[in-house]
Structures are given as structure tokens and as C-alpha cells.
Scaffold this motif. Structure first.
Motif, PDB file in Angstrom:
ATOM      1  N   VAL A 132       0.841  -1.093   0.079  1.00  0.00           N
ATOM      2  CA  VAL A 132       0.039  -0.060  -0.183  1.00  0.00           C
ATOM      3  C   VAL A 132       1.056   1.376   0.022  1.00  0.00           C
ATOM      4  N   SER A 133       0.618   2.208  -0.843  1.00  0.00           N
ATOM      5  CA  SER A 133       1.420   3.302  -1.081  1.00  0.00           C
ATOM      6  C   SER A 133       0.419   4.569  -1.277  1.00  0.00           C
ATOM      7  N   ILE A 134       0.099   5.635  -0.376  1.00  0.00           N
ATOM      8  CA  ILE A 134      -0.655   6.654  -0.644  1.00  0.00           C
ATOM      9  C   ILE A 134      -0.210   7.674   0.098  1.00  0.00           C
ATOM     10  N   ALA A 170      -6.936   3.748   7.432  1.00  0.00           N
ATOM     11  CA  ALA A 170      -7.171   4.811   8.221  1.00  0.00           C
ATOM     12  C   ALA A 170      -6.432   4.829   9.480  1.00  0.00           C
ATOM     13  N   ARG A 171      -6.582   3.768  10.199  1.00  0.00           N
ATOM     14  CA  ARG A 171      -5.956   3.680  11.664  1.00  0.00           C
ATOM     15  C   ARG A 171      -4.468   3.699  11.749  1.00  0.00           C
ATOM     16  N   VAL A 172      -3.892   3.165  10.688  1.00  0.00           N
ATOM     17  CA  VAL A 172      -2.428   3.193  10.561  1.00  0.00           C
ATOM     18  C   VAL A 172      -2.052   4.794  10.283  1.00  0.00           C
ATOM     19  N   LEU A 173      -2.589   5.353   9.456  1.00  0.00           N
ATOM     20  CA  LEU A 173      -2.434   6.836   9.051  1.00  0.00           C
ATOM     21  C   LEU A 173      -2.626   7.661  10.193  1.00  0.00           C
ATOM     22  N   SER A 174      -3.562   7.507  10.942  1.00  0.00           N
ATOM     23  CA  SER A 174      -3.801   8.372  12.042  1.00  0.00           C
ATOM     24  C   SER A 174      -3.007   7.905  13.371  1.00  0.00           C
ATOM     25  N   LEU A 175      -1.985   7.026  13.337  1.00  0.00           N
ATOM     26  CA  LEU A 175      -0.981   6.767  14.235  1.00  0.00           C
ATOM     27  C   LEU A 175      -1.818   5.720  15.259  1.00  0.00           C
ATOM     28  N   GLY A 218       6.258   2.125   6.357  1.00  0.00           N
ATOM     29  CA  GLY A 218       6.240   3.063   7.547  1.00  0.00           C
ATOM     30  C   GLY A 218       5.360   3.838   6.962  1.00  0.00           C
ATOM     31  N   VAL A 219       5.200   5.024   7.792  1.00  0.00           N
ATOM     32  CA  VAL A 219       4.477   6.222   7.644  1.00  0.00           C
ATOM     33  C   VAL A 219       5.159   7.392   7.768  1.00  0.00           C
TER      34      VAL A 219
END
Length: 197
Positions: free
Chosen positions: A5-7, A29-34, A42-43
Motif C-alpha cells: 500500500v502506498s498513498i 485509516a487507523r495506521v495513517l492516524s497513528l 512505514g508512515v
């Protein structure tokens, strides 16, 4: 499970993420919102690699991203009034802001009498309005809207999208709009990514 996944969500723009239910959009969404640590990969947040998650993440990173959930009733403490729900983030950050709470409540369309009610005393649309106001209290640089309009009628849906657009125009925030409703994403997003089925 998500893989490869890459966004990227640029500031000032809305990126739409579409795909069927159950394909992993909410997990992303939960990954991107930490809130959820990825098993690999990684983020990066404004050039800073995220190395800690949830409450262990530095506050300066945590408060730059806000997540608006699909189901507001699972995202709030049922014992709190709507005013207390909206007030939670600034109070937790040691920055109580009563005037800001009132201002945001009015912006999302909540009247004073509704602010004294608890979640079981209001509709889904009214509760989601409170959740949007809460998400904006710390002026996040990125807002992740995870199916935020799914359970709402058309007028409430349009109003909340308009509030997000107004906030974005005022602050230059980046928005990730997640939905299985492609028509909504076509109207709302500057660009869109289709999730693989």
C-alpha cells in the motif's frame, strides 16, 4: 491484511480512497492516524518518519492528524454530553477552549440545547456533527474521514462535506476521504485512488 500500500495526502488537497466494504480501508485509516502500528513499511508525516504509535507517539505528531469514524456511537464516551465530547481534545492537551467549542458547534450545525444532551439523546447525524467538531478542535494538518457520511441523510452529508471543505480552505489541511460511494468521491475529492478488490 494490507500489502504493498502506498498513498500520499498533500496539504490543501482531498484524496479520495474508494473500494468495497471489507477491503482494508478502515485499517489503513487507523495506521495513517497513528492508532495502529503496521507490521512492515512505514508512515511519514511531513517528512518525519513515525516510529511510535498511539499514546507513545509524540504529541506534536498525534495532534496533526485527526480521524473521523464511520460509526460515531462507537467513537464517543456515552456518559459525556456533546459539549464535553467536543471539548475532549483541547482539555487533554491542556488547552481548554470553551469559545472554540461553541464556535465549532455552531459551524457544524449544533444548537446550544443539543450540546447539553448525551449520545443516546441525539440522532446519528447530530452525533457525527459533534465528532467532526471534536476532530477540528486542535486544528489538525490532516483529516481522515473514514466513511463519515455513510449513515447520514443527504442534507447532513452535504453539510459535513461543506464544513470540511471550509476548514481545508482556511487551514490548508490535507484530507483523505474514504468511501465506497464513488459518486460522493467524484464530487468531493481532487484526486481518487481505487482500492483493489
Amino acid at each position: 491484511m494490507l500489502s504493498r500500500v502506498s498513498i500520499e495526502v498533500p496539504q490543501g488537497l482531498t484524496v479520495g480512497l474508494g473500494g468495497p466494504s471489507g477491503c482494508g480501508k478502515s485499517t489503513l485509516a487507523r495506521v495513517l492516524s497513528l492508532l495502529l502500528r503496521p507490521l512492515s513499511g512505514g508512515v511519514s508525516l511531513e517528512g518525519t518518519a513515525v516510529t511510535r504509535w498511539r499514546q507513545r507517539a509524540p504529541r506534536r505528531l498525534r495532534t496533526r492528524v485527526a480521524l473521523l469514524y464511520q460509526q460515531p456511537r462507537t467513537a464517543v464516551d456515552p456518559r459525556l454530553t456533546l459539549r464535553q465530547i467536543i471539548s475532549e481534545p483541547p482539555a487533554a492537551a491542556g488547552r481548554p477552549a470553551p469559545s472554540l467549542v461553541e464556535e465549532l458547534a455552531a459551524e457544524v450545525g449544533l444548537t446550544g440545547d443539543l450540546l447539553t444532551r448525551r449520545p443516546h439523546e441525539v440522532s446519528d447525524g447530530q452525533l457525527q456533527r459533534a465528532c467532526l467538531a471534536r476532530a477540528l478542535t486542535l486544528e489538525p494538518k490532516y483529516l481522515i474521514c473514514d466513511e463519515m457520511t455513510t449513515m447520514l441523510d443527504a442534507s447532513t452529508q452535504a453539510h459535513l462535506v461543506a464544513v470540511v471543505r471550509s476548514y481545508q480552505a482556511r487551514t490548508g489541511a490535507g484530507v483523505l476521504a474514504i468511501s465506497h460511494d464513488q459518486v460522493l468521491l467524484d464530487r468531493w475529492a481532487d484526486s481518487a485512488v481505487s482500492w483493489p478488490t
